[in-house]
Write a protein that holds these residues in place. Sequence first.
Motif, short mmCIF file in Angstrom:
data_model
loop_
_atom_site.label_atom_id
_atom_site.label_comp_id
_atom_site.label_asym_id
_atom_site.label_seq_id
_atom_site.Cartn_x
_atom_site.Cartn_y
_atom_site.Cartn_z
N SER A 1 0.83 -1.20 0.00
CA SER A 1 0.00 0.00 0.00
C SER A 1 0.87 1.25 0.00
O SER A 1 0.58 2.22 -0.70
N VAL A 2 1.94 1.25 0.80
CA VAL A 2 2.87 2.38 0.84
C VAL A 2 3.52 2.58 -0.51
O VAL A 2 3.63 3.71 -1.01
N ARG B 1 2.38 1.79 -3.44
CA ARG B 1 1.40 2.34 -4.39
C ARG B 1 1.19 3.83 -4.16
O ARG B 1 1.09 4.61 -5.11
N ARG B 2 1.11 4.24 -2.91
CA ARG B 2 0.92 5.67 -2.60
C ARG B 2 2.13 6.48 -3.04
O ARG B 2 2.00 7.59 -3.57
N LYS C 1 2.00 6.87 -6.76
CA LYS C 1 0.94 7.79 -7.18
C LYS C 1 1.33 9.25 -6.96
O LYS C 1 1.14 10.10 -7.84
N ILE C 2 1.88 9.55 -5.78
CA ILE C 2 2.26 10.94 -5.50
C ILE C 2 3.38 11.38 -6.43
O ILE C 2 3.38 12.50 -6.94
N ASP D 1 1.16 8.47 8.03
CA ASP D 1 1.03 7.02 7.95
C ASP D 1 2.36 6.32 8.20
O ASP D 1 2.41 5.23 8.80
N GLN E 1 -0.73 15.47 0.15
CA GLN E 1 -0.59 14.02 0.14
C GLN E 1 0.67 13.60 0.89
O GLN E 1 0.69 12.58 1.58
N CYS E 2 1.74 14.40 0.77
CA CYS E 2 2.98 14.10 1.49
C CYS E 2 2.77 14.23 3.00
O CYS E 2 3.34 13.46 3.78
N SER F 1 -0.04 13.64 4.59
CA SER F 1 -0.79 12.44 4.98
C SER F 1 0.11 11.21 4.98
O SER F 1 0.05 10.38 5.91
N LEU F 2 0.97 11.09 3.96
CA LEU F 2 1.88 9.95 3.89
C LEU F 2 2.85 9.96 5.07
O LEU F 2 3.13 8.91 5.66
#
Length: 267
Positions: free
Chosen positions: A4-5, A7-8, A11-12, A35, A28-29, A31-32
């Motif tokens: 999942s990481v 993929r994120r 995407k970013i 996480d 998005q960064c 939020s990442l």
Amino acid sequence: MAKSVQRRLVKIERDLLGNKPLRDCLRQCVSLGGDLRSARLRDWAMKELMGYQEGDEVPPYRMVTGLLLGDAQTFHHQVSGMAIPWTALPDGIREHVRDTIALPSGVATLEENVRDAERRGDGSVKIAVPMGADIAQMMSNDRVGFERLYWGVTTGVFRGVLDEVRTTAVSVLAEVRSGTPATGVPTTSTGEVADQAVNVIVYGGKRHTFNVITSQSQGGDAQVTGMSAASTPTVALATPARSWWAWAGLGILMVLAAVAAGGLWLW
């Protein structure tokens, strides 16, 4: 979690490379970073969005050079954007006025500065000089009265800073992705990789080595066995199969060397 990481991250990165709005990518960064439990990634992205406060370390790519300008009134004319030579500054002031300027504002403000300058048509953003009004008064005389001093920074420089922010974000995410094996490094370890990426790429800190040993466990997950200081990042992968082939290859090389020296006969 690791897939999942990955993929994120991809995407970013694609959004950044595809010139999607920089503010959205930085959000998005943030939020990442939450996480991944990476305070450095989260804080850096937040500062790029909200701006750097007094006392914060401003990244080198936000340090720019401007032209010292002034607005003045003569007997017959109002002069705007007059270039001020360094020697025209009063004694005792010259050494305190630097031509290197920090741009601490968030990316949204920087983008708006560019749009305002383009609407005015002068192609330059005006940045106030600290105590500029007082210095202008000290420089005034019977022939010319200075109203204010400011730095003139071209919109091209502002666009360059915004591009540097985008490139830095891509570099940080690429570093995190390259240091995160696809087989499932624990989240805390991925966060340490992200912290280091921000420290090295944004602030010029030293790298550390993350030794990741891949074992054949039932879950197939990688295990982080430790970190040590080093000048360059390394990911060490060791498996039983690779170790066996290494010893076998060494034995073959020893046999061939003996044959070449004439010390061993093969029948």
